[in-house]
Structure formats: C-alpha cells, structure tokens
Design a protein around this motif. Structure first.
Motif, short mmCIF file in Angstrom:
data_model
loop_
_atom_site.label_atom_id
_atom_site.label_comp_id
_atom_site.label_asym_id
_atom_site.label_seq_id
_atom_site.Cartn_x
_atom_site.Cartn_y
_atom_site.Cartn_z
N VAL A 1 1.93 -0.56 6.01
CA VAL A 1 0.76 -0.06 6.75
C VAL A 1 1.27 0.78 7.91
O VAL A 1 2.44 0.75 8.25
N ASP B 1 -4.31 -3.89 -0.76
CA ASP B 1 -4.80 -2.96 0.26
C ASP B 1 -6.17 -3.44 0.70
O ASP B 1 -6.88 -4.11 -0.06
N LEU C 1 8.50 -1.00 6.20
CA LEU C 1 8.71 0.45 6.08
C LEU C 1 8.16 1.15 7.33
O LEU C 1 8.16 2.37 7.41
N GLY D 1 -0.86 3.06 0.54
CA GLY D 1 -0.95 4.47 0.94
C GLY D 1 0.22 5.24 0.34
O GLY D 1 0.77 4.85 -0.69
N ASN D 2 0.61 6.34 1.01
CA ASN D 2 1.71 7.18 0.51
C ASN D 2 2.95 6.37 0.20
O ASN D 2 3.48 6.39 -0.91
N MET D 3 3.43 5.64 1.20
CA MET D 3 4.72 4.97 1.05
C MET D 3 4.62 3.71 0.20
O MET D 3 5.46 3.48 -0.67
N PRO E 1 2.14 1.86 11.66
CA PRO E 1 2.62 0.99 12.74
C PRO E 1 1.48 0.45 13.63
O PRO E 1 1.51 -0.70 14.03
N ALA F 1 7.62 2.79 10.84
CA ALA F 1 8.45 3.47 11.84
C ALA F 1 8.27 2.81 13.20
O ALA F 1 7.15 2.51 13.61
N1 LIG Z 1 4.71 8.99 5.05
C1 LIG Z 1 5.98 9.16 5.40
O1 LIG Z 1 6.61 10.20 5.18
C2 LIG Z 1 6.72 8.05 6.09
C3 LIG Z 1 8.08 8.22 6.39
C4 LIG Z 1 8.75 7.18 7.00
C5 LIG Z 1 8.06 5.99 7.30
N2 LIG Z 1 6.75 5.85 6.98
C6 LIG Z 1 6.09 4.59 7.30
O2 LIG Z 1 5.42 4.08 6.17
C7 LIG Z 1 4.28 3.34 6.60
C8 LIG Z 1 3.11 3.72 5.74
O3 LIG Z 1 2.82 5.11 5.95
P1 LIG Z 1 1.87 5.88 4.95
O4 LIG Z 1 2.02 7.31 5.23
O5 LIG Z 1 2.09 5.35 3.56
O6 LIG Z 1 0.44 5.34 5.49
P2 LIG Z 1 -0.98 5.39 4.77
O7 LIG Z 1 -0.99 6.43 3.70
O8 LIG Z 1 -2.02 5.41 5.84
O9 LIG Z 1 -1.04 3.99 4.02
C9 LIG Z 1 -1.28 2.76 4.65
C10 LIG Z 1 -2.27 1.99 3.78
O10 LIG Z 1 -2.37 0.67 4.30
C11 LIG Z 1 -3.75 0.33 4.40
N3 LIG Z 1 -3.91 -0.73 5.40
C12 LIG Z 1 -4.08 -0.63 6.74
N4 LIG Z 1 -4.19 -1.86 7.30
C13 LIG Z 1 -4.08 -2.75 6.27
C14 LIG Z 1 -4.13 -4.17 6.19
N5 LIG Z 1 -4.32 -4.93 7.29
N6 LIG Z 1 -3.97 -4.75 4.99
C15 LIG Z 1 -3.79 -3.98 3.89
N7 LIG Z 1 -3.75 -2.65 3.88
C16 LIG Z 1 -3.90 -2.03 5.06
C17 LIG Z 1 -4.40 1.64 4.80
O11 LIG Z 1 -5.80 1.59 4.60
P3 LIG Z 1 -6.71 2.55 5.55
O12 LIG Z 1 -6.35 3.95 5.21
O13 LIG Z 1 -8.09 2.15 5.16
O14 LIG Z 1 -6.37 2.20 6.98
C18 LIG Z 1 -3.69 2.58 3.83
O15 LIG Z 1 -4.24 2.56 2.53
C19 LIG Z 1 4.04 3.68 8.07
O16 LIG Z 1 4.29 2.53 8.86
C20 LIG Z 1 5.03 4.77 8.37
O17 LIG Z 1 5.60 4.61 9.67
C21 LIG Z 1 6.06 6.85 6.38
#
Ligand SMILES: NC(=O)c1ccc[n+]([C@@H]2O[C@H](COP(=O)([O-])OP(=O)(O)OC[C@H]3O[C@@H](n4cnc5c(N)ncnc54)[C@H](OP(=O)(O)O)[C@@H]3O)[C@@H](O)[C@H]2O)c1
Length: 267
Positions: free
Chosen positions: A69, A34, A94, A9-11, A71, A96
């Motif tokens: 992924v 993923d 990563l 995903g994003n991170m 949390p 939160a």
């Molecule tokens: N974005 C920010 O600004 C930010 C800042 C600080 C911390 N974080 C942390 O970074 C982490 C990721 O955030 P994000 O914004 O990148 O989330 P995201 O865009 O939703 O990316 C997560 C990815 O992981 C996939 N996924 C879910 N379950 C999985 C599994 N069992 N095996 C493999 N892939 C799986 C999701 O697929 P689906 O979409 O199909 O579920 C999605 O493609 C979070 O825990 C968040 O707390 C993010």
C-alpha cells in the motif's frame, strides 16, 4: 508456503503476477487482498491467485505477507491488521520510506524485510534492493529473495540507509531515463522526424546502448569515448553537456530523491 499480497495496485499486482508466473508457488498458495471492491471484482476474473476482500480470511493463513500500500496508508493498515498477525509471519514491505522499526512497532512483529522495487518489475526487468531485521533467518531471507527475483534481479544491502540510497538510483531512476528519453524525443520532433520515427530512433538507441553496456566489461566513459571522436558530432554534444554541468545536475537529482526518502522515513 503461503504468500499474501496486501494492496493490489501497481506494485502489489506486479509482484503477485511475478510470483504467479514462477514455479515457486502453486497459485492456490498465492493470495491477494485489496480494500477496493472495484479492484476485487476485476481481479476475481484472473485465475492467477486467490483474491480476498476480507483480511480476516486470508492474513492468518499467510507465512509471508507483502505490504504494497502507499506509505501514507500504512498507519491505518497496521491498526486494522495488528490483531490478526502472528510473530512467525514474515512481512515484506515494498513501501518507500517506511522503516523496519516502524513496521515492527506498528504490527508488534519482529520478522520484517524492507525492500525498494522499481517500475520495470512490471516487465520482469525490475531491480529490488532489500534488507532485513536481525530476527529474519538466512533461510527465510533466501525464500523472500527468491520471491523478489520473480520480477527481475535483486541486491541485498546491509542497512536501511542503502534502501533510501537505492530509491535515489533504481527506485526513482526509471523516471530519470524517461526524462532523458523525453528530451531526445522532443529534439527529434523539432528536427522534423515523425512521431513514430522519433520513437524508433530514441528507443532503439537506449536499448542498444544498454545492451552494449551489459554485454561488455567496458565502463560508460569508455563507451562514450568510443562513440565520440575529436572534433566530431558526439564530442560536440558531450561538450555541450559538460559546459552545462549536466553530470553534476543528474547526481544532484539522485541525491534529492535519496534525501526525500530519508525525510519520508522520519515523517
Ligand atoms: N510505483 C512505483 O514505481 C514504486 C516504486 C518503488 C516503491 N513503490 C512502493 O510500492 C507501494 C505501492 O505503490 P503503488 O504505486 O503500487 O500504489 P497503488 O497503485 O496506489 O496501490 C496500492 C493499493 O493498495 C490499496 N490499499 C490502500 N490501503 C489499503 C488497505 N488498508 N488494505 C488493502 N489495500 C489497501 C489501494 O487502494 P486505494 O487506491 O483505494 O487506496 C491500492 O489499490 C508504495 O508504498 C510505494 O512506495 C512503488
């Protein structure tokens, strides 16, 4: 050293891109996994890393595993990958609010690094705070830090409480800056500037102020005094903010994010 990123995903993608662009890893040593078939198809067209849709194929090969992924997906992920991990692998979270203890227990491993990234990592200007379980050696921690630094800067903190605290400052912080920018953009539009001119006025003001701050040893208060003269325009704006207690409200907002991070860790 082989690195696997779980969650594109994003991170996850941001860190994978950062590591891919650095000289630390040959791109054959960078794997990304993923569960979404659509994401896999899109990523397979990029030649920066090896893309996997089968966790059994990639996880056992990895020395360092980034978990990116959401949390609320961590329990199901842990259940799925627990039979495939080994206790020499280092897990860099990563996520939160997910504690080191939860990851250790969920995966039955010891070597865990918990980090808090932020969004500007996407443009190489992120800041990641991180801390580690006692089983992670200094050399291992240095390797992880070098990988985190491919997306910007990092700070090492002694306890997980500081990870939650940094959520309130840098993790959620970009949104506070955007909030401020948005208010200034709306004020500029209301004053009659075009959308484009408003954007230039606001973005250059932010960029310029940050550059001044970074290139000197002066505190923000000293810079404020330099802009504001007695009876002048800036003083009128700063007085209005002080009258409305804006400084305290911003601090309260940072604490609200900090408290929520602690709460999420307990859920
Ligand atoms: N974005 C920010 O600004 C930010 C800042 C600080 C911390 N974080 C942390 O970074 C982490 C990721 O955030 P994000 O914004 O990148 O989330 P995201 O865009 O939703 O990316 C997560 C990815 O992981 C996939 N996924 C879910 N379950 C999985 C599994 N069992 N095996 C493999 N892939 C799986 C999701 O697929 P689906 O979409 O199909 O579920 C999605 O493609 C979070 O825990 C968040 O707390 C993010």
């Amino acid at each position: 050293m082989k690195v696997l990123v779980i969650g594109a995903g994003n991170m996850g993608l941001t860190y994978a891109e950062g590591m891919a662009k650095s000289s630390l890893l040959n791109h054959r040593n960078l794997m990304i996994f993923d569960k979404s078939a659509e994401v896999i198809t899109t990523l397979s067209k990029i030649d920066h890393f090896d893309v996997y849709d089968d966790i059994e194929e990639c996880l056992p090969k990895a020395d360092i595993v980034f978990i990116a992924v959401k949390p609320y997906h961590c329990d199901s992920l842990f259940e799925e990958i627990k039979p495939l991990v080994n206790d020499q692998q280092i897990f860099v979270s990563l996520m939160a609010g997910v504690t080191i203890q939860k990851i250790q227990e969920g995966l039955d491993v010891k070597k865990v690094v918990r980090s808090m990234p932020n969004l500007p990592a996407q443009v190489g200007k992120g800041v990641t705070s991180f801390t580690e379980a006692k089983e992670v050696s200094r050399v291992e921690l240095l390797m992880v830090r070098n990988l985190l630094d491919t997306t910007g800067a990092s700070i090492h903190v002694e306890t997980e409480n500081f990870i939650d605290a940094s959520t309130g400052i840098s993790g959620s912080g970009p949104a506070y800056v955007f909030y401020f920018m948005n208010s200034m953009l709306e004020a500029a539009l209301k004053m009659g500037f075009s959308k484009n001119d408003s954007k230039v006025l606001v973005s250059q003001t932010f960029e310029g102020a940050v550059k001044l701050f970074n290139e000197s040893d002066l505190s923000p208060s000293t810079w404020m005094e330099r802009v504001a003269s007695k009876g002048g325009t800036t003083r009128a704006a700063l007085d209005s903010m002080d009258d409305n207690n804006v400084e305290e409200l911003i601090k309260d907002a940072a604490y609200a994010a900090f408290d929520r991070a602690v709460e999420l860790g307990k859920e």
